[in-house]
Each structure stands twice: as structure tokens, then as C-alpha cells.
Enzyme design. Structure first.
Site, PDB file in Angstrom:
ATOM      1  N   LYS A  53       0.820  -1.212   0.000  1.00 13.98           N
ATOM      2  CA  LYS A  53       0.000   0.000   0.000  1.00 13.98           C
ATOM      3  C   LYS A  53       0.853   1.261   0.000  1.00 13.98           C
ATOM      4  CE  LYS A  53      -4.337  -1.734   1.769  1.00 13.98           C
ATOM      5  NZ  LYS A  53      -5.397  -1.653   2.757  1.00 13.98           N
ATOM      6  N   LYS A 101      -5.333 -11.386  -5.424  1.00 13.31           N
ATOM      7  CA  LYS A 101      -6.548 -11.725  -4.680  1.00 13.31           C
ATOM      8  C   LYS A 101      -7.739 -10.895  -5.188  1.00 13.31           C
ATOM      9  CE  LYS A 101      -6.183  -8.447  -0.852  1.00 13.31           C
ATOM     10  NZ  LYS A 101      -6.346  -8.114   0.530  1.00 13.31           N
ATOM     11  N   LYS A 106     -11.706  -5.415  -3.375  1.00  8.81           N
ATOM     12  CA  LYS A 106     -12.559  -4.271  -3.735  1.00  8.81           C
ATOM     13  C   LYS A 106     -11.759  -3.176  -4.438  1.00  8.81           C
ATOM     14  CE  LYS A 106     -11.213  -2.853   0.649  1.00  8.81           C
ATOM     15  NZ  LYS A 106     -10.924  -3.556   1.841  1.00  8.81           N
TER      16      LYS A 106
HETATM   17  P1  TYM Z   1     -10.625  -6.692   5.212  1.00 13.71           P
HETATM   18  O1  TYM Z   1     -11.780  -5.803   5.481  1.00 13.71           O
HETATM   19  O2  TYM Z   1      -9.617  -6.273   4.192  1.00 13.71           O
HETATM   20  O3  TYM Z   1     -11.137  -8.128   4.809  1.00 13.71           O
HETATM   21  C1  TYM Z   1     -12.084  -8.810   5.613  1.00 13.71           C
HETATM   22  C2  TYM Z   1     -11.813 -10.296   5.611  1.00 13.71           C
HETATM   23  O4  TYM Z   1     -11.936 -10.833   4.275  1.00 13.71           O
HETATM   24  C3  TYM Z   1     -10.779 -11.595   3.974  1.00 13.71           C
HETATM   25  N1  TYM Z   1     -10.538 -11.518   2.519  1.00 13.71           N
HETATM   26  C4  TYM Z   1     -10.418 -12.586   1.721  1.00 13.71           C
HETATM   27  N2  TYM Z   1     -10.506 -13.895   1.982  1.00 13.71           N
HETATM   28  C5  TYM Z   1     -10.363 -14.734   0.928  1.00 13.71           C
HETATM   29  N3  TYM Z   1     -10.157 -14.319  -0.356  1.00 13.71           N
HETATM   30  C6  TYM Z   1     -10.065 -12.995  -0.652  1.00 13.71           C
HETATM   31  N4  TYM Z   1      -9.877 -12.598  -1.898  1.00 13.71           N
HETATM   32  C7  TYM Z   1     -10.206 -12.060   0.419  1.00 13.71           C
HETATM   33  N5  TYM Z   1     -10.196 -10.700   0.489  1.00 13.71           N
HETATM   34  C8  TYM Z   1     -10.395 -10.391   1.786  1.00 13.71           C
HETATM   35  C9  TYM Z   1      -9.665 -10.955   4.779  1.00 13.71           C
HETATM   36  O5  TYM Z   1      -8.600 -11.839   4.967  1.00 13.71           O
HETATM   37  C10 TYM Z   1     -10.389 -10.655   6.067  1.00 13.71           C
HETATM   38  O6  TYM Z   1     -10.452 -11.800   6.889  1.00 13.71           O
HETATM   39  N6  TYM Z   1      -7.597  -5.692   9.065  1.00 13.71           N
HETATM   40  C11 TYM Z   1      -8.736  -6.503   8.647  1.00 13.71           C
HETATM   41  C12 TYM Z   1      -9.940  -6.311   9.551  1.00 13.71           C
HETATM   42  C13 TYM Z   1      -9.630  -6.526  10.978  1.00 13.71           C
HETATM   43  C14 TYM Z   1      -9.537  -7.763  11.664  1.00 13.71           C
HETATM   44  C15 TYM Z   1      -9.211  -7.434  13.001  1.00 13.71           C
HETATM   45  C16 TYM Z   1      -9.697  -9.086  11.261  1.00 13.71           C
HETATM   46  C17 TYM Z   1      -9.389  -5.537  11.875  1.00 13.71           C
HETATM   47  N7  TYM Z   1      -9.144  -6.097  13.098  1.00 13.71           N
HETATM   48  C18 TYM Z   1      -9.033  -8.434  13.953  1.00 13.71           C
HETATM   49  C19 TYM Z   1      -9.512 -10.073  12.235  1.00 13.71           C
HETATM   50  C20 TYM Z   1      -9.185  -9.743  13.548  1.00 13.71           C
HETATM   51  C21 TYM Z   1      -9.119  -6.112   7.228  1.00 13.71           C
HETATM   52  O7  TYM Z   1      -8.855  -5.041   6.802  1.00 13.71           O
HETATM   53  O8  TYM Z   1      -9.873  -7.037   6.577  1.00 13.71           O
END
Ligand code: TYM
Length: 328
Positions: free
Chosen positions: A111, A194, A197
């Protein structure tokens, strides 16, 4: 009872990858664990957000959680920023985390390369994630593989803190998959990245609130190969393997069962079945979502989630302050 926790950013667009990587795993296991699921709005502001849009996205994501089958009677559902102890604990943990560890995180490197001017929050983002998890002495954290490195850092921070100040945190386990499969859902047009969005080419990304025709078109035009054989081989057949993974995650069929099911069939037939399954799941979610989005139920659920988690988080924060010698 063991604890399970996950969070998603309210990014406006929730993808099939988010659903299969995190939400579905929470739903399937919510009976077995004391479950926590939250909206990571503090993580969202590490990049610029429009305040009006952000607030709308937060509410929409709560409705989507419920529509996906997250049961408010079996989960604590809350908004990260409504529990101020997350940010407070994060600061204490930041002071026990090294700059070198944070600057080595793959997501930060990716990023920060894209922007010349990025916030300090983008660097410290994984520490807030560690706080989200460690506050509640969580046992398992279901996430997609892209978040695994952040969870490993959360473990390192917890281990270090325990060593320095005495037993304080439980060491969490990342759960990328309950069956040992760590495959990320990939972009349909470019299966080397991956599904995300933020992808520039929206033809490769399926959104949970997308209409059926558009989903079908995207799946039917997904990148494949010239081999005409439906089997899982991500190195040589990334496009087909991605579709197999999606189909498997939804139907709970194994890769081998899928290989047998489509023996001798062409990619068009296979893609049609994948599209049917994705549309079936997504339509069910959308139908529920449209009923929930304007109900009063949401505020009640969030109030309860906030009050419940705040109590736990306050206790942990006070404990950390005591251990670190802060205050009087
Ligand atoms: P975020 O919002 O980017 O994504 C949410 C969840 O979706 C999963 N994910 C995927 N899994 C499989 N294939 C994909 N293409 C794919 N794209 C996204 C991500 O791995 C995630 O599990 N920092 C985190 C949010 C967060 C969090 C936490 C998660 C904040 N605090 C504590 C767990 C525990 C995030 O930005 O996820």
C-alpha cells in the site's frame, strides 16, 4: 467456551472473497464458540474516507452480517470505534512493537508503494488489529490468508508483552481455514492477485450486493486455460483452480469430488454451475439484506454489543496500565 473473533472494514464493497474468507467461517462456527464480530471502522480511516459514505457503509455492513447469517444471539456484534478501549490498548501495544516489524508487513509495503503520501495509521494498522484480538483473549481468528501475517504479529506482540510484564494475554491462533485449505479467492480476470474491492478491473470482482446477470457475466468470462480439464492446480491452472475453490467453498464439496463431477465436461458447463451456486447464495443474502437494512433491530444489537465488549475491554485496559506502571 473458546472465543472466536473477526472484523471487516466497512469499505462499501464487500466481495465474495470477504464472504468466503471470513463471514461464512464465522457463521458455520458460531454455535461452537463464544463469537465476536465487529466493523473495523478505525482501520478504514487509515486511508482517506468520505465521512458520509463511511457512516452509510458501516450500517450497511452490519445489515450484511445479519443477512449472511451472523446470529445476534450467538455473536457480539459491534463497531470498533464505539469501544474506545481498542484505540487505547493499541497505543500501549504500539509502544511494545518495533518499527522494523511494522515496516516489513507485506500489506504496508504494497500500500505504501502505491502512494507517495500515506498516513502513519497505515503503518501501525496491524497493532490495532492485535489490540482488537488480544483484548478479548481470543482463541481463534478466522481470516483470509492475506491477514495471516498480521495475526502472526499479534501473536509476537502478545508473547513479548507476556514475557516483559507477566502473563497478560492469551496467544491467538489464526484460522485461515477450518479444513487446512489456505487458498485465497482470486480475481476472476487476473487470478494471480486476490479478489479485492480495490481492483481496478471490476470485471474480476464479485460483490455480495451485485445483481445476478452481472455475476453470471463475470463468471462466464473468467480467465481459464486451454487444457479443458476441471482439476485443482493453482500453479498451472490458476483461473480454473480459483473457480473450483469458489465452488468448493460454497457447496462444501472437495476438489476431488468436483473433478469427478465435471469429468469430460467443458469449461462452459462448469462455469455455469459455479455461476448458479454463487447466484443462489448471493440472492439469499440480498433478499434478507433488503428486509433488514431499514429495521430498528440494528441499533439494539449494536448497543448491546458495545456495552458488553466495552466492559471486557475496560478491564483489560486497566490491567495493562497497572502492569506498565501508568497513572496513579
Ligand atoms: P478486510 O476488510 O480487508 O477483509 C475482511 C476479511 O476478508 C478476507 N478476505 C479474503 N478472503 C479470501 N479471499 C479474498 N480474496 C479475500 N479478500 C479479503 C480478509 O482476509 C479478512 O479476513 N484488518 C482486517 C480487519 C480486521 C480484523 C481485526 C480481522 C481488523 N481487526 C481483527 C480479524 C481480527 C481487514 O482489513 O480485513
Amino acid at each position: 467456551m473458546k472465543k472466536m473473533l473477526t472484523g471487516l472494514q466497512p469499505s462499501g464493497v464487500i466481495t465474495l472473497g470477504n464472504y468466503l474468507g471470513a463471514i461464512k467461517k464465522m457463521v458455520e462456527n458460531q454455535e461452537k464458540y463464544d463469537s465476536y464480530i465487529f466493523i473495523a471502522d478505525l482501520h478504514a480511516i487509515t486511508v482517506t474516507q468520505d465521512p458520509v459514505e463511511l457512516r452509510k457503509n458501516i450500517k450497511n455492513l452490519i445489515a450484511l452480517y445479519l443477512a449472511c447469517g451472523i446470529d445476534p444471539n450467538k455473536n457480539k456484534i459491534y463497531i470498533q470505534s464505539e469501544n474506545e478501549y481498542h484505540a487505547n490498548v493499541s497505543w500501549l501495544l504500539e509502544c511494545n512493537t518495533y518499527y522494523g516489524e511494522l515496516s516489513r508487513m507485506t500489506q504496508f509495503k504494497d500500500k505504501s508503494l502505491k502512494h507517495t503520501n500515506f498516513s502513519a495509521g497505515l503503518l501501525t494498522y496491524p497493532v490495532l488489529m492485535a489490540a482488537d484480538i488480544l483484548i478479548y483473549d481470543v482463541d481463534i481468528v478466522p481470516v483470509g490468508k492475506d491477514q495471516k501475517q498480521h495475526l502472526e504479529l499479534a501473536r509476537d506482540i502478545a508473547i513479548r508483552f507476556n514475557k516483559k510484564y507477566g502473563e497478560t494475554f492469551k496467544i491467538p491462533e489464526p484460522v485461515i481455514s477450518f479444513d487446512g485449505n489456505e487458498f485465497l479467492v482470486k480475481d476472476l480476470q487476473n487470478p494471480s492477485i486476490k479478489m479485492s474491492k480495490s481492483s481496478e478491473n471490476k470485471k474480476g470482482v464479485i460483490m455480495l450486493l451485485e445483481d445476478a446477470d452481472s455475476i453470471r457475466k463475470k463468471i462466464m468470462s473468467a480467465t481459464t486455460d486451454s487444457e479443458m480439464s476441471v482439476h485443482f492446480d493453482p500453479k498451472n491452472k490458476p483461473g480454473i483452480s480459483n473457480l473450483i475453490h469458489i465452488y468448493s467453498s460454497i457447496t462444501n464439496k472437495t476438489y476431488d469430488e468436483i473433478k469427478d463431477e465435471f469429468k469430460g465436461k467443458n469449461y462452459g458447463e462448469f462455469k455455469k454451475c459455479v455461476a448458479d451456486e454463487v447466484i443462489r447464495v448471493v440472492s439469499e443474502i440480498q433478499e434478507k439484506y433488503n428486509k433488514i437494512i431499514n429495521s430498528d433491530e440494528i441499533d439494539k444489537i449494536l448497543d448491546e454489543g458495545r456495552d458488553y465488549t466495552r466492559k471486557i475491554a475496560k478491564e483489560k485496559y486497566e490491567l495493562l496500565k497497572e502492569k506498565m506502571g501508568l497513572g496513579r
